[in-house]
Motif scaffolding. Structure first.
Motif, PDB file in Angstrom:
ATOM      1  N   THR A 144       0.832  -1.199   0.000  1.00  0.00           N
ATOM      2  CA  THR A 144       0.000   0.000   0.000  1.00  0.00           C
ATOM      3  C   THR A 144       0.870   1.256   0.000  1.00  0.00           C
ATOM      4  OG1 THR A 144      -1.625  -1.238   1.260  1.00  0.00           O
ATOM      5  CG2 THR A 144      -1.931   1.125   1.147  1.00  0.00           C
ATOM      6  N   LEU A 145       1.930   1.220   0.788  1.00  0.00           N
ATOM      7  CA  LEU A 145       2.840   2.369   0.820  1.00  0.00           C
ATOM      8  C   LEU A 145       3.416   2.621  -0.567  1.00  0.00           C
ATOM      9  CD1 LEU A 145       4.525   4.551   2.171  1.00  0.00           C
ATOM     10  CD2 LEU A 145       6.162   2.792   2.890  1.00  0.00           C
ATOM     11  N   LEU A 146       3.855   1.517  -1.206  1.00  0.00           N
ATOM     12  CA  LEU A 146       4.460   1.656  -2.532  1.00  0.00           C
ATOM     13  C   LEU A 146       3.456   2.231  -3.524  1.00  0.00           C
ATOM     14  CD1 LEU A 146       7.271   0.784  -3.785  1.00  0.00           C
ATOM     15  CD2 LEU A 146       5.989  -1.073  -4.842  1.00  0.00           C
ATOM     16  N   ARG A 147       2.216   1.731  -3.427  1.00  0.00           N
ATOM     17  CA  ARG A 147       1.186   2.165  -4.373  1.00  0.00           C
ATOM     18  C   ARG A 147       0.728   3.589  -4.103  1.00  0.00           C
ATOM     19  NH1 ARG A 147      -1.756  -2.004  -6.863  1.00  0.00           N
ATOM     20  NH2 ARG A 147      -3.729  -1.061  -6.286  1.00  0.00           N
ATOM     21  N   CYS A 148       0.951   4.059  -2.874  1.00  0.00           N
ATOM     22  CA  CYS A 148       0.632   5.458  -2.573  1.00  0.00           C
ATOM     23  C   CYS A 148       1.671   6.402  -3.194  1.00  0.00           C
ATOM     24  CB  CYS A 148       0.584   5.685  -1.059  1.00  0.00           C
ATOM     25  SG  CYS A 148      -0.993   5.190  -0.328  1.00  0.00           S
ATOM     26  N   LEU A 149       2.855   5.861  -3.457  1.00  0.00           N
ATOM     27  CA  LEU A 149       3.919   6.723  -3.977  1.00  0.00           C
ATOM     28  C   LEU A 149       3.568   7.275  -5.352  1.00  0.00           C
ATOM     29  CD1 LEU A 149       7.204   4.926  -2.846  1.00  0.00           C
ATOM     30  CD2 LEU A 149       5.931   6.765  -1.734  1.00  0.00           C
ATOM     31  N   ASN A 150       2.947   6.444  -6.207  1.00  0.00           N
ATOM     32  CA  ASN A 150       2.549   6.990  -7.519  1.00  0.00           C
ATOM     33  C   ASN A 150       1.030   7.180  -7.601  1.00  0.00           C
ATOM     34  OD1 ASN A 150       1.679   4.393  -7.820  1.00  0.00           O
ATOM     35  ND2 ASN A 150       2.680   4.033  -9.792  1.00  0.00           N
ATOM     36  N   LEU A 151       0.429   7.208  -6.408  1.00  0.00           N
ATOM     37  CA  LEU A 151      -0.992   7.497  -6.296  1.00  0.00           C
ATOM     38  C   LEU A 151      -1.912   6.504  -7.015  1.00  0.00           C
ATOM     39  CD1 LEU A 151      -0.146  10.075  -4.819  1.00  0.00           C
ATOM     40  CD2 LEU A 151      -1.901  11.277  -6.113  1.00  0.00           C
ATOM     41  N   LEU A 152      -1.431   5.246  -7.162  1.00  0.00           N
ATOM     42  CA  LEU A 152      -2.373   4.211  -7.587  1.00  0.00           C
ATOM     43  C   LEU A 152      -3.407   4.040  -6.482  1.00  0.00           C
ATOM     44  CD1 LEU A 152      -0.512   1.261  -9.339  1.00  0.00           C
ATOM     45  CD2 LEU A 152      -2.036   2.960 -10.325  1.00  0.00           C
ATOM     46  N   GLU A 153      -2.946   4.248  -5.239  1.00  0.00           N
ATOM     47  CA  GLU A 153      -3.875   4.374  -4.121  1.00  0.00           C
ATOM     48  C   GLU A 153      -3.846   5.832  -3.691  1.00  0.00           C
ATOM     49  OE1 GLU A 153      -5.747   2.050  -3.305  1.00  0.00           O
ATOM     50  OE2 GLU A 153      -4.715   0.152  -3.745  1.00  0.00           O
ATOM     51  N   MET A 154      -5.020   6.407  -3.507  1.00  0.00           N
ATOM     52  CA  MET A 154      -5.090   7.784  -3.062  1.00  0.00           C
ATOM     53  C   MET A 154      -4.941   7.819  -1.541  1.00  0.00           C
ATOM     54  SD  MET A 154      -5.379  10.867  -4.095  1.00  0.00           S
ATOM     55  CE  MET A 154      -5.927  10.767  -5.799  1.00  0.00           C
ATOM     56  N   PRO A 155      -3.903   8.476  -1.025  1.00  0.00           N
ATOM     57  CA  PRO A 155      -3.708   8.522   0.427  1.00  0.00           C
ATOM     58  C   PRO A 155      -4.908   9.184   1.114  1.00  0.00           C
ATOM     59  CG  PRO A 155      -1.794   9.394  -0.727  1.00  0.00           C
ATOM     60  CD  PRO A 155      -2.863   9.215  -1.747  1.00  0.00           C
ATOM     61  N   SER A 156      -5.230   8.705   2.305  1.00  0.00           N
ATOM     62  CA  SER A 156      -6.330   9.322   3.054  1.00  0.00           C
ATOM     63  C   SER A 156      -5.869  10.615   3.706  1.00  0.00           C
ATOM     64  CB  SER A 156      -6.833   8.380   4.149  1.00  0.00           C
ATOM     65  OG  SER A 156      -7.063   7.098   3.625  1.00  0.00           O
ATOM     66  N   LYS A 157      -4.611  10.600   4.130  1.00  0.00           N
ATOM     67  CA  LYS A 157      -4.051  11.784   4.782  1.00  0.00           C
ATOM     68  C   LYS A 157      -2.609  11.934   4.350  1.00  0.00           C
ATOM     69  CE  LYS A 157      -6.369  11.069   8.970  1.00  0.00           C
ATOM     70  NZ  LYS A 157      -6.127  10.529  10.287  1.00  0.00           N
ATOM     71  N   GLY A 158      -2.046  13.122   4.555  1.00  0.00           N
ATOM     72  CA  GLY A 158      -0.636  13.337   4.317  1.00  0.00           C
ATOM     73  C   GLY A 158      -0.314  13.675   2.870  1.00  0.00           C
ATOM     74  N   GLU A 159       0.972  13.645   2.568  1.00  0.00           N
ATOM     75  CA  GLU A 159       1.421  14.207   1.311  1.00  0.00           C
ATOM     76  C   GLU A 159       2.555  13.359   0.734  1.00  0.00           C
ATOM     77  OE1 GLU A 159       2.116  18.829  -0.093  1.00  0.00           O
ATOM     78  OE2 GLU A 159       2.833  18.176   1.859  1.00  0.00           O
TER      79      GLU A 159
END
Lengths: 241, 496
Positions: A42-57
């Motif tokens: 999930t962390l990896l997929r948040c890096l290119n926004l395949l998963e949209m983070p709920s919080k943070g940047e």
């Protein structure tokens, strides 16, 4: 190069990532390890926004990705190559077409240019002779090597690997890891999620150990594998090594 | 040619008494009329009658030797009158409401249209003597002749009548001991009677005579209903056309004298779509394939409706699918509601709704209404086919495409849709097959597709099973060859 600030991600009520802060520097090879369900992928997929983070940047090359317009985001994604556990080659296209499509449709490269880049990269991963075959006629290891070459065809600044060898038969793991290792040695910035501890030891500049949505411990491979401080890291390594 | 001479004599006499104005309605052969109406017709050599040919067995359209012809009892009477006067007969077919204006404006010489001689009409036209009083009959199987003689004999029996007709009312009120079954069409009633599902059918006299006159297995008798009285049917002519009225009444008197009406009805019955062909008995009937032209027309229409509907249905479905996977919430709600509504209501009602409700605002032909309804229906299903086709592409594919920097649109177009098509194609094919079968529903609004034509053949050939078998085989050939064709292209598409 990539800065993660207070990143959190929830799927409905399930909080998968909790307040992640991290920075990945140019040329660095970061390997993320940890038990299943710890939030690595999930962390990896948040890096290119395949998963949209709920919080943070997530800040990539000075630009915050979160809250970017679709078009701008597409443009930045080009520079973040991603390799998936299940290869995700396009089954309706030949190996060569798989490699040409993004450069041609996204970067508007002329076909001959895209093709010569593709051939060069295929040679690099040792699959030049498979150029005109369809993905499903290749072995898993070969498919994953094509997937890596496909990502490289976009000339990315960073490569993200999401458990690249987990879906492979054991005898094919080596060939894929070899390609990734070559890439690491060429100075590519990389973030790798993996269960291959030996590989992690060999290529990582830095190892992150994740558990229950947090980065519990991090350090050089020697620190993490030889003298882990955190109890959970010790537990985990005791089980896998 | 006795009549002709007599009429000629009359004509000479009439010309000598031009100034006399006798009452036309009481005209008899020996009375002397005063106008030139008859003379004018003789001069031009043709009797022009007006009729409204949608009222079998009085007058209706039939195909004779490949030509559309107006036939019927009234036409037979008109032939007799024209022959008696010694002129040719010309028939003008028009709306019933237009007949009297046409008569008043000299477009026609007389009206034979099963017209009742009501007082209201007598204000504007003169009528001949009534030539027919419609009776209410009961039709039974010939083998049951000894069992029944009047409406009272059907206690506990199953009787049939046409839905919404006067006969239904009569059967309900005067045959209370019988079980009444109403059907939409006379032909269905007669078939039910012949196959033993009914014991009797209550029918209007002329109809009963026309049908039974051509079918030895059926007989009819007057039902003796109390509520069946009607105004007499008469021929309308212009006011004061006394000489013509006189001539017409002479012919009618002769028809009555010689009891020609049953013969006319029997002759007419040959052309009713429901009667067997001339001279054929049960055993002599030709092959069902003799009716190939009916099946051909039906098959052609079925294919036409299906192809056009699938084309437009795919367009509509594609559009709906795009909306449903798109970002506009309002449109998405609308598309979803549409799909759910169409899939949740019977196509039968959709077809009828389009034809009757929309037809109330704009007059659209049945075929067009049918195509619109089937297209709209198919669109909803195609939308779901496309949507599930897109959903069947693994999520990893869009992720891979997006991670390579492709926009949603580019990814859809180059990565997702080509793969989805492989799943959409076979489902679309079976939707096509479904439409071929389901389009039969448009027969309810009178579109002459295969099922409709099958019913026509059932009536014409008087056979219940053979037309169904032929139609079933045709449907199977259509759908099976389509399936094979689609499989072939599907095979060509699969390369992995």
């Amino acid at each position: 190069m990539i800065k993660i600030q207070h990143l959190a991600k929830s799927f409905k009520d399930n909080e998968v990532l909790k307040d992640i802060n991290e920075e990945i520097k140019q040329g660095e090879v970061v390997v993320i390890i940890g038990p299943s369900g710890s939030g690595k992928s999930t962390l990896l997929r948040c890096l290119n926004l395949l998963e949209m983070p709920s919080k943070g940047e997530v800040v990539f090359e000075g630009t915050s990705l979160t809250g970017l317009k679709e078009e701008k985001l597409n443009h930045l994604r080009e520079k973040m190559g991603m390799v998936f556990q299940n290869f995700n080659l396009f089954p309706h296209k030949t190996v060569l077409e798989n490699m040409k499509i993004a450069p041609m449709k996204v970067k508007n490269e002329a076909e001959p240019v895209a093709e010569s880049t593709a051939i060069k990269l295929l040679r690099k991963v040792g699959l030049e002779e498979k150029a005109h075959m369809y993905p499903n006629s290749l072995s898993g290891g070969q498919q994953q090597r094509v997937a890596i070459a496909r990502a490289l065809a976009m000339d990315p600044d960073v490569m993200l690997f999401d458990e690249p060898t987990s879906a492979l038969d054991p005898e094919m793991v080596g060939e894929v890891l070899g390609v990734i290792q070559d890439l690491a040695e060429s100075g590519m910035t990389m973030v790798v999620v993996t269960h291959e501890m030996g590989f992690a030891k060999k290529v990582a500049d830095r190892v992150l150990f994740m558990d229950a949505g947090y980065i519990v411990e991090q350090g050089t491979p020697e620190q993490i594998f030889n003298s882990p401080v955190n109890e959970r890291t010790q537990d985990f390594l005791a089980k896998v090594l | 040619m006795k009549n002709k001479k007599g009429l000629l004599m009359l004509f000479y006499i009439l010309t000598m008494f031009l100034s006399l104005g006798l009452n036309a309605s009481s005209a008899h052969a020996e009375e002397v009329a005063s106008d030139s109406s008859l003379e004018e017709i003789k001069e031009k050599g043709v009797l022009v009658i007006g009729t409204s040919a949608d009222f079998p067995p009085y007058e209706f359209h039939a195909t004779i030797d490949g030509k559309d012809t107006i036939v019927g009892m009234d036409i037979e009477i008109a032939k007799k009158i024209a022959e008696d006067i010694g002129v040719e007969l010309e028939i003008k077919d028009m709306q019933f409401d237009s007949l009297i204006p046409a008569l008043e404006t000299n477009n026609i010489d007389m009206i034979l249209a099963g017209m009742s001689a009501t007082k209201e009409r007598q204000v504007s036209v003169d009528f001949s003597d009534p030539y027919y009083f419609a009776t209410q009959n009961i039709v039974i199987r010939a083998e049951d002749e000894e069992l029944y003689a009047s409406k009272k004999d059907f206690s506990g029996k199953v009787i049939g009548a046409q839905m919404g007709s006067l006969q239904e009312t009569l059967a309900k009120s005067e045959m209370t001991d019988s079980e009444l079954i109403t059907l939409g069409q006379t032909t269905e009633l007669l078939l039910s009677l012949k196959t033993g599902k009914l014991d009797a059918v209550v029918m209007e006299g002329p109809n009963a005579l026309a049908f039974t006159g051509n079918d030895e297995s059926l007989i009819t008798f007057e039902g003796g209903f109390e509520g069946g009285e009607t105004d007499g049917t008469a021929i309308a002519m212009r006011k004061d056309a006394d000489t013509l009225v006189t001539a017409v009444n002479e012919s009618l008197a002769e028809i009555k004298e010689q009891d020609l009406i049953p013969g006319y009805l029997a002759e007419t019955g040959k052309h009713l779509e429901t009667a067997p062909a001339e001279g054929e008995t049960e055993a002599e009937k030709g092959s069902i394939l003799d009716y190939w032209s009916y099946f051909l027309e039906g098959t052609g229409n079925t294919i036409f409706i299906s192809v056009v509907s699938v084309l437009f249905g795919s367009l509509i479905g594609g559009l709906l699918a795009l909306i449903r996977i798109g970002d506009n919430k309002f449109l998405r709600f609308f598309a979803t509601a549409y799909v759910e509504f169409v899939r949740g209501t019977p196509m039968l009602i959709q077809v009828m709704f389009i034809y009757f409700a929309v037809g109330y605002l704009i007059n659209i032909p049945a075929l067009l209404a049918g195509i619109i309804a089937v297209s709209l229906n198919s669109g909803a299903y195609v939308c779901e086919i496309i949507r599930s086709g897109l959903a069947s592409v693994p999520k990893g594919q869009i992720e891979a495409a997006r991670s390579l920097g492709m926009s949603k649109k580019t990814a859809m177009r180059h990565i997702i849709f080509p793969q989805a098509l492989k799943n959409i194609w076979p489902a679309l094919g079976s939707e096509f097959v479904t439409i071929i079968k389901e389009s039969s529903i448009v027969s309810v609004i009178g579109v002459s597709e295969l099922i409709f034509q099958t019913r026509v053949v059932t009536s014409v050939s008087y056979r219940g099973i053979a037309p169904l078998a032929v139609s079933m085989v045709i449907y199977f050939i259509l759908t099976f060859s389509l399936t094979k064709l689609l499989n072939y292209y599907e095979g060509k598409m699969a390369h992995d």
